[in-house]
Design an enzyme around this catalytic site. Structure first.
Site, PDB file in Angstrom:
ATOM      1  N   SER A  41     -18.382   3.174-110.959  1.00 17.36           N
ATOM      2  CA  SER A  41     -18.747   1.768-111.219  1.00 17.36           C
ATOM      3  C   SER A  41     -19.854   1.407-110.226  1.00 17.36           C
ATOM      4  CB  SER A  41     -17.652   0.768-111.246  1.00 17.36           C
ATOM      5  OG  SER A  41     -16.813   0.988-110.009  1.00 17.36           O
TER       6      SER A  41
ATOM      7  N   GLU B  85     -21.503  -1.718-108.003  1.00 20.78           N
ATOM      8  CA  GLU B  85     -21.455  -3.323-107.803  1.00 20.78           C
ATOM      9  C   GLU B  85     -22.893  -4.043-107.665  1.00 20.78           C
ATOM     10  OE1 GLU B  85     -18.113  -4.408-105.233  1.00 20.78           O
ATOM     11  OE2 GLU B  85     -19.823  -5.777-104.209  1.00 20.78           O
TER      12      GLU B  85
ATOM     13  N   ARG C 145      -9.622 -12.663-102.152  1.00 27.51           N
ATOM     14  CA  ARG C 145      -9.297 -14.145-101.340  1.00 27.51           C
ATOM     15  C   ARG C 145     -10.805 -14.711-101.057  1.00 27.51           C
ATOM     16  NH1 ARG C 145      -7.826 -14.287 -95.182  1.00 27.51           N
ATOM     17  NH2 ARG C 145      -9.980 -13.738 -95.140  1.00 27.51           N
TER      18      ARG C 145
ATOM     19  N   ALA D 102      -5.252 -13.085-102.167  1.00 27.11           N
ATOM     20  CA  ALA D 102      -5.638 -12.556-103.761  1.00 27.11           C
ATOM     21  C   ALA D 102      -4.600 -12.261-104.496  1.00 27.11           C
ATOM     22  CB  ALA D 102      -6.411 -11.257-103.299  1.00 27.11           C
TER      23      ALA D 102
ATOM     24  N   TYR E 271      -8.326  -1.723 -98.106  1.00 28.43           N
ATOM     25  CA  TYR E 271      -8.895  -1.405 -96.679  1.00 28.43           C
ATOM     26  C   TYR E 271      -8.379  -0.369 -96.058  1.00 28.43           C
ATOM     27  CZ  TYR E 271     -10.442  -6.245 -97.980  1.00 28.43           C
ATOM     28  OH  TYR E 271     -11.045  -7.313 -98.778  1.00 28.43           O
TER      29      TYR E 271
ATOM     30  N   HIS F 102      -7.916  -4.462 -93.066  1.00 34.08           N
ATOM     31  CA  HIS F 102      -8.754  -5.729 -92.850  1.00 34.08           C
ATOM     32  C   HIS F 102      -8.732  -6.376 -91.575  1.00 34.08           C
ATOM     33  CE1 HIS F 102      -9.478 -10.039 -93.833  1.00 34.08           C
ATOM     34  NE2 HIS F 102     -10.115  -9.487 -94.912  1.00 34.08           N
TER      35      HIS F 102
ATOM     36  N   LYS G 283      -0.077  -7.265-104.412  1.00 32.33           N
ATOM     37  CA  LYS G 283      -1.242  -7.506-105.126  1.00 32.33           C
ATOM     38  C   LYS G 283      -0.931  -6.752-106.342  1.00 32.33           C
ATOM     39  CE  LYS G 283      -4.815  -7.117-101.880  1.00 32.33           C
ATOM     40  NZ  LYS G 283      -6.325  -7.531-101.647  1.00 32.33           N
TER      41      LYS G 283
ATOM     42  N   GLN H 282     -12.816  -1.411 -99.387  1.00 28.16           N
ATOM     43  CA  GLN H 282     -14.068  -1.371 -98.359  1.00 28.16           C
ATOM     44  C   GLN H 282     -14.771  -0.241 -98.150  1.00 28.16           C
ATOM     45  OE1 GLN H 282     -16.576  -3.234 -97.361  1.00 28.16           O
ATOM     46  NE2 GLN H 282     -15.205  -4.805 -96.776  1.00 28.16           N
TER      47      GLN H 282
ATOM     48  N   HIS I 227     -16.942   3.713-106.519  1.00 29.24           N
ATOM     49  CA  HIS I 227     -17.551   2.354-106.591  1.00 29.24           C
ATOM     50  C   HIS I 227     -18.593   2.233-105.637  1.00 29.24           C
ATOM     51  CE1 HIS I 227     -17.517  -1.849-107.706  1.00 29.24           C
ATOM     52  NE2 HIS I 227     -17.680  -1.978-106.582  1.00 29.24           N
TER      53      HIS I 227
HETATM   54  P1  FAD Z   1      -6.379 -10.799 -99.361  1.00 29.66           P
HETATM   55  O1  FAD Z   1      -5.730  -9.427-100.065  1.00 29.66           O
HETATM   56  O2  FAD Z   1      -5.814 -12.179 -99.698  1.00 29.66           O
HETATM   57  O3  FAD Z   1      -5.917 -10.392 -97.716  1.00 29.66           O
HETATM   58  C1  FAD Z   1      -6.588 -11.353 -96.667  1.00 29.66           C
HETATM   59  C2  FAD Z   1      -6.228 -10.997 -95.330  1.00 29.66           C
HETATM   60  O4  FAD Z   1      -4.899 -11.806 -95.530  1.00 29.66           O
HETATM   61  C3  FAD Z   1      -5.676  -9.559 -94.922  1.00 29.66           C
HETATM   62  O5  FAD Z   1      -5.949  -9.422 -93.561  1.00 29.66           O
HETATM   63  C4  FAD Z   1      -4.007  -9.587 -95.472  1.00 29.66           C
HETATM   64  O6  FAD Z   1      -3.576  -8.515 -94.901  1.00 29.66           O
HETATM   65  C5  FAD Z   1      -3.740 -10.843 -95.349  1.00 29.66           C
HETATM   66  N1  FAD Z   1      -2.658 -11.344 -96.312  1.00 29.66           N
HETATM   67  C6  FAD Z   1      -2.864 -11.112 -97.688  1.00 29.66           C
HETATM   68  N2  FAD Z   1      -1.681 -11.582 -98.537  1.00 29.66           N
HETATM   69  C7  FAD Z   1      -1.186 -12.444 -97.324  1.00 29.66           C
HETATM   70  C8  FAD Z   1       0.005 -13.001 -97.613  1.00 29.66           C
HETATM   71  N3  FAD Z   1       0.583 -13.515 -98.596  1.00 29.66           N
HETATM   72  N4  FAD Z   1       0.196 -13.831 -96.360  1.00 29.66           N
HETATM   73  C9  FAD Z   1      -0.270 -13.641 -95.059  1.00 29.66           C
HETATM   74  N5  FAD Z   1      -1.457 -12.804 -95.006  1.00 29.66           N
HETATM   75  C10 FAD Z   1      -1.736 -12.070 -95.957  1.00 29.66           C
HETATM   76  N6  FAD Z   1     -16.052 -11.105-100.732  1.00 29.66           N
HETATM   77  C11 FAD Z   1     -16.613 -12.274-101.343  1.00 29.66           C
HETATM   78  O7  FAD Z   1     -16.805 -13.344-101.037  1.00 29.66           O
HETATM   79  N7  FAD Z   1     -17.148 -12.142-102.604  1.00 29.66           N
HETATM   80  C12 FAD Z   1     -16.976 -10.751-103.188  1.00 29.66           C
HETATM   81  O8  FAD Z   1     -17.450 -10.742-104.485  1.00 29.66           O
HETATM   82  C13 FAD Z   1     -16.334 -10.016-102.693  1.00 29.66           C
HETATM   83  N8  FAD Z   1     -16.063  -8.786-103.136  1.00 29.66           N
HETATM   84  C14 FAD Z   1     -15.444  -7.842-102.756  1.00 29.66           C
HETATM   85  C15 FAD Z   1     -15.002  -6.494-103.180  1.00 29.66           C
HETATM   86  C16 FAD Z   1     -14.655  -5.351-102.598  1.00 29.66           C
HETATM   87  C17 FAD Z   1     -14.030  -4.139-103.368  1.00 29.66           C
HETATM   88  C18 FAD Z   1     -14.009  -5.673-101.310  1.00 29.66           C
HETATM   89  C19 FAD Z   1     -13.312  -4.558-100.663  1.00 29.66           C
HETATM   90  C20 FAD Z   1     -14.201  -6.776-100.563  1.00 29.66           C
HETATM   91  C21 FAD Z   1     -14.959  -8.069-101.322  1.00 29.66           C
HETATM   92  N9  FAD Z   1     -15.151  -9.139-100.744  1.00 29.66           N
HETATM   93  C22 FAD Z   1     -16.110 -10.133-101.280  1.00 29.66           C
HETATM   94  C23 FAD Z   1     -14.647  -9.313 -99.258  1.00 29.66           C
HETATM   95  C24 FAD Z   1     -13.401 -10.055 -99.479  1.00 29.66           C
HETATM   96  O9  FAD Z   1     -13.319 -11.097 -99.993  1.00 29.66           O
HETATM   97  C25 FAD Z   1     -12.988 -10.160 -97.759  1.00 29.66           C
HETATM   98  O10 FAD Z   1     -12.539  -8.902 -97.132  1.00 29.66           O
HETATM   99  C26 FAD Z   1     -11.755 -10.967 -97.682  1.00 29.66           C
HETATM  100  O11 FAD Z   1     -11.631 -11.232 -96.219  1.00 29.66           O
HETATM  101  C27 FAD Z   1     -10.450 -10.774 -97.969  1.00 29.66           C
HETATM  102  O12 FAD Z   1     -10.356 -10.797 -99.337  1.00 29.66           O
HETATM  103  P2  FAD Z   1      -9.049 -10.039-100.221  1.00 29.66           P
HETATM  104  O13 FAD Z   1      -9.114 -10.170-101.518  1.00 29.66           O
HETATM  105  O14 FAD Z   1      -8.901  -8.551 -99.518  1.00 29.66           O
HETATM  106  O15 FAD Z   1      -7.885 -10.737 -99.499  1.00 29.66           O
END
Ligand code: FAD
Length: 281
Positions: A8, A10, A99, A115, A137, A141, A157, A168, A258
């Site tokens: 894929s 991006e 997230r 997320a 990650y 992360h 998730k 990442q 990806h």
């Molecule tokens: P989460 O999975 O929610 O995790 C965030 C942090 O919180 C982690 O440290 C995790 O360990 C912790 N955590 C998770 N769930 C909980 C919980 N329930 N309680 C307490 N802590 C928790 N960013 C953008 O702005 N736009 C994009 O389009 C974008 N695309 C991306 C695509 C990919 C493939 C990747 C790998 C990253 C992308 N990002 C993007 C970056 C991403 O938004 C950041 O890395 C962000 O900081 C974390 O997003 P996440 O969805 O992994 O968060």
């Protein structure tokens, strides 16, 4: 028979008319490889809301599978639900659920919704309509308190309904395989596709990597330093490094690749050709 691998590409939404045209050209070149899907990023706080949507719809109209990225970050529920409804109406059936991050300087602009909560929300609102990708990650992360908790949250998730993950980017294949082993030990069996960043501009990459917690090995930095000012050699070296990384990942059983194309076709397609992916699919 070996399982079909997913490849894929991006993209990010263009910021000007000129960028929009050049993205269109890049996309057409990339589309010739018939990727499993394109994905298009989503800016924090909905900052690219309209551009992500229009880019995604254009790709979809051209007949290519596309996965919009989506986050709750700074958006209210009604806006997220509106986007979900628009994607369903258009016939889009894949999403990357995140997230997101609040950019510095934007202060307390909205709620940070993890997320796993977004995935649960999408499942609650739209059932099984979407194939949902989430982020993973291998080098953990940057805000994570430990390796184990980060894997625990990835598992959450999947438990909320995600189908697969994209990582990442990283440059050390051992980080990925070690991570897969630990995910498996934690009971995660869904595909985790490595995210691949072609190395083209080392100073941009260093800046970006520091923020997202991706490690650039010292030997790569040093070799790139040695090529400073020699764009052709540094590009060649960067492409070779990433080609070898992809080779190791595929040989080791990665379920696909990806590519973070950065809206450019050439670096990704050079790696594609080096790997001979046309004949390996
Ligand atoms: P989460 O999975 O929610 O995790 C965030 C942090 O919180 C982690 O440290 C995790 O360990 C912790 N955590 C998770 N769930 C909980 C919980 N329930 N309680 C307490 N802590 C928790 N960013 C953008 O702005 N736009 C994009 O389009 C974008 N695309 C991306 C695509 C990919 C493939 C990747 C790998 C990253 C992308 N990002 C993007 C970056 C991403 O938004 C950041 O890395 C962000 O900081 C974390 O997003 P996440 O969805 O992994 O968060």
């Amino acid at each position: 028979m070996s399982e079909k691998k997913a490849y894929s590409f991006e993209l990010f939404p263009p910021r000007s008319q000129e960028a929009e045209e050049s993205l269109r050209d890049a996309r057409h070149e990339l589309a010739s490889k018939q990727p499993s899907f394109f994905s298009c990023t989503y800016g924090a706080g909905g900052s690219t809301r309209d551009k992500t949507l229009s880019t995604v719809l254009e790709i979809h109209r051209e007949g290519h599978p596309v996965a919009p990225h989506l986050s709750f970050n700074g958006e209210d529920q009604a806006q997220v639900d509106q986007l979900l409804a628009t994607y369903i109406d258009a016939g889009i059936n894949r999403l990357v659920a995140l997230r997101g991050d609040i950019p510095s300087g934007m202060g307390n602009m909205g709620s940070m919704v993890y997320a796993n909560e977004l995935v649960a929300h999408i499942r609650e609102k739209t059932g099984d309509h979407f194939h949902i990708e989430v982020a993973a990650y291998p080098e953990i992360h940057p805000q994570s308190t430990s390796y184990e908790t980060d894997i625990h949250y990835l598992k959450q998730k999947f438990e909320a309904g995600a189908n697969s993950a994209i990582t990442q980017y990283f440059f050390n294949p051992d980080a990925y395989f070690h991570y897969l082993d630990n995910c498996l030990a934690a009971g995660i069996e869904q595909p985790i596709v490595p995210g691949i960043m072609p190395i083209t501009n080392i100073s941009n990459l260093i800046r970006f990597s520091d923020a997202c917690g991706a490690d650039i090995p010292r030997w790569i930095r040093k070799q790139m330093d040695a090529y400073a000012g020699d764009h052709e050699s540094s590009l060649k070296f960067g492409i070779e490094v990433v080609t070898r990384l992809c080779e190791k990942l595929l040989e080791g059983g990665a379920p696909g690749l990806h590519f973070y194309t950065m809206n450019r076709a050439e670096p990704t397609l050079t790696i594609w050709d080096n790997l001979n992916l046309d004949s390996r699919r």
